[in-house]
Design an enzyme around this catalytic site. Structure first.
Site, short mmCIF file in Angstrom:
data_model
loop_
_atom_site.label_atom_id
_atom_site.label_comp_id
_atom_site.label_asym_id
_atom_site.label_seq_id
_atom_site.Cartn_x
_atom_site.Cartn_y
_atom_site.Cartn_z
N HIS A 88 0.82 -1.21 0.00
CA HIS A 88 0.00 0.00 0.00
C HIS A 88 0.85 1.26 0.00
O HIS A 88 2.02 1.25 0.41
CB HIS A 88 -0.93 0.01 1.22
CG HIS A 88 -0.16 0.07 2.53
ND1 HIS A 88 0.32 1.24 3.05
CD2 HIS A 88 0.19 -0.91 3.39
CE1 HIS A 88 0.95 0.99 4.19
NE2 HIS A 88 0.89 -0.31 4.42
N ARG A 137 -6.13 0.96 3.85
CA ARG A 137 -4.99 1.47 3.09
C ARG A 137 -4.63 0.56 1.92
O ARG A 137 -4.21 1.04 0.86
CB ARG A 137 -3.79 1.72 4.00
CG ARG A 137 -3.28 0.52 4.81
CD ARG A 137 -2.28 1.01 5.85
NE ARG A 137 -1.63 -0.05 6.62
CZ ARG A 137 -2.12 -0.56 7.73
NH1 ARG A 137 -3.29 -0.16 8.20
NH2 ARG A 137 -1.44 -1.50 8.40
N GLU A 191 -1.42 -6.65 7.61
CA GLU A 191 -0.10 -6.45 8.20
C GLU A 191 0.00 -7.28 9.47
O GLU A 191 -1.01 -7.65 10.07
CB GLU A 191 0.08 -4.96 8.52
CG GLU A 191 1.40 -4.59 9.16
CD GLU A 191 2.60 -4.97 8.31
OE1 GLU A 191 2.95 -6.18 8.32
OE2 GLU A 191 3.21 -4.10 7.67
N HIS A 261 0.52 -5.57 2.55
CA HIS A 261 1.37 -4.86 3.48
C HIS A 261 2.80 -5.40 3.47
O HIS A 261 3.06 -6.49 2.94
CB HIS A 261 0.79 -4.96 4.88
CG HIS A 261 -0.64 -4.54 4.95
ND1 HIS A 261 -1.04 -3.27 5.29
CD2 HIS A 261 -1.78 -5.23 4.65
CE1 HIS A 261 -2.36 -3.19 5.21
NE2 HIS A 261 -2.83 -4.36 4.83
#
Length: 333
Positions: A88, A137, A191, A261
């Protein structure tokens, strides 16, 4: 309980219904996909598989079904597919130098620009399916990147929270369905969860606990931060999801983009490139820079970051990609 602490830390997933969902044969154009999401339990520093649950949904006529148990035809020509990985763009907490982990934070203006630039780099590469994490994100990055794709297909997020959500998201135009790309969100691509570090300033945390200790939490393979995940634990869920859900799509010839991520993508690259636990900890991924792989003959060939769309180098990736770009040129000019 550790399980309660884990789920509280990943509260954004609960609100969207990503934890505990599972087998989802969904309807999405002519694209086939089958989803399995796993529940995990944090217990004495290890993520243990808790259960499989099953739920069947449909989403208009976007059909999504695929299985690992398909038998291979030895006479069939091996399929080739493109796999695009994108970390991202810069988030608001990246900008503030805070540990973000599974906290759901949007992109900055710079992050938006990075996502758009990433889209330009992959604008000539076919995409049939998109996978993102459950965090905004990553989803913003995927959507913004697709605004730059020359094929102009529209990414459609699959919603399966309940029967009403499924019914309300139906598409009733066959022509429109052909111009859609299904977007599958999966918490397994999130993440890694940074536990008690989430929301703390990185420099202040280093001052408090010592630079060496924070470096161990951030860069070691199997040592998690307090009440968080190690890279090894993140890899367990991310790679399992990739192998069970995404890999069958690539083997079937589907071109896939994953927007996720740093640590979930490092985990997947570790699997693709057969990196050791020591090699992966030194792997750095820049925000908003796409990485291209070619999946063929059950192998993954890294092609690096795609060049800018005006550069002729994109033709050199494979004959199939060159033909696809030629079709785009003929279609759009």
């Amino acid at each position: 309980m550790a399980t309660t602490m884990f789920h509280q830390a990943v509260g954004t997933l609960h609100s969207h219904g990503y934890i505990g969902n599972s087998t989802l044969p969904q309807e999405c154009g002519n694209v086939s996909m089958r989803l399995i999401t796993r529940g995990f339990k944090l217990e004495i520093g290890q993520l243990k598989r808790e259960r499989y649950s099953s739920k069947k949904t449909s989403c208009g006529s976007i059909r999504a079904s695929s299985s690992n148990g398909t038998t291979k035809d030895p006479t069939k020509k091996p399929s080739e597919a493109a796999l695009i990985l994108i970390r991202h763009g810069e988030s608001l907490w990246n900008e503030k130098n805070l540990f973000t982990g599974c906290v759901d934070v949007p992109l900055t203006k710079k992050g938006v620009e990075e996502a758009i630039e990433a889209g330009k780099r992959i604008s000539n590469i076919p995409i049939d399916m998109i996978y993102t994490s459950a965090l905004i994100r990553a989803q913003m990055t995927a959507m913004l990147a697709m605004t730059q794709h020359r094929r102009k297909k529209v990414p459609i997020v699959m919603h399966d929270e309940n029967e009403q959500a499924t019914a309300w998201s139906q598409i009733f135009s066959e022509e429109t369905k052909k111009q859609c790309i299904p977007v599958v969100t999966a918490w397994q691509l999130n993440e890694r969860m940074y536990g008690e570090l989430q929301g703390l300033n990185k420099q202040e945390t280093a001052d408090k606990y010592g630079k060496e200790q924070v470096h161990v939490w951030r860069r070691s393979y199997d040592i998690p931060p307090p009440n968080g995940e190690s890279l090894e634990m993140c890899a367990e869920r991310a790679v399992a999801y990739f192998k069970e859900q995404i890999e069958p799509q690539l083997q079937a010839g589907k071109n896939v983009m994953i927007a996720a991520h740093g640590n979930s993508l490092r985990s997947i690259i570790m699997y693709l490139d057969k990196l050791t636990s020591q090699e992966v900890i030194s792997l750095e991924l820049s925000t908003g820079i796409p990485m291209l792989y070619i999946a063929k003959d059950e192998k993954y060939i890294r092609r690096g970051s795609p060049a800018a769309p005006t550069e002729a180098g994109v033709y050199a990736y494979t004959k199939n990609l060159a033909k696809y770009r030629q079709k785009l040129d003929e279609m759009l000019h």
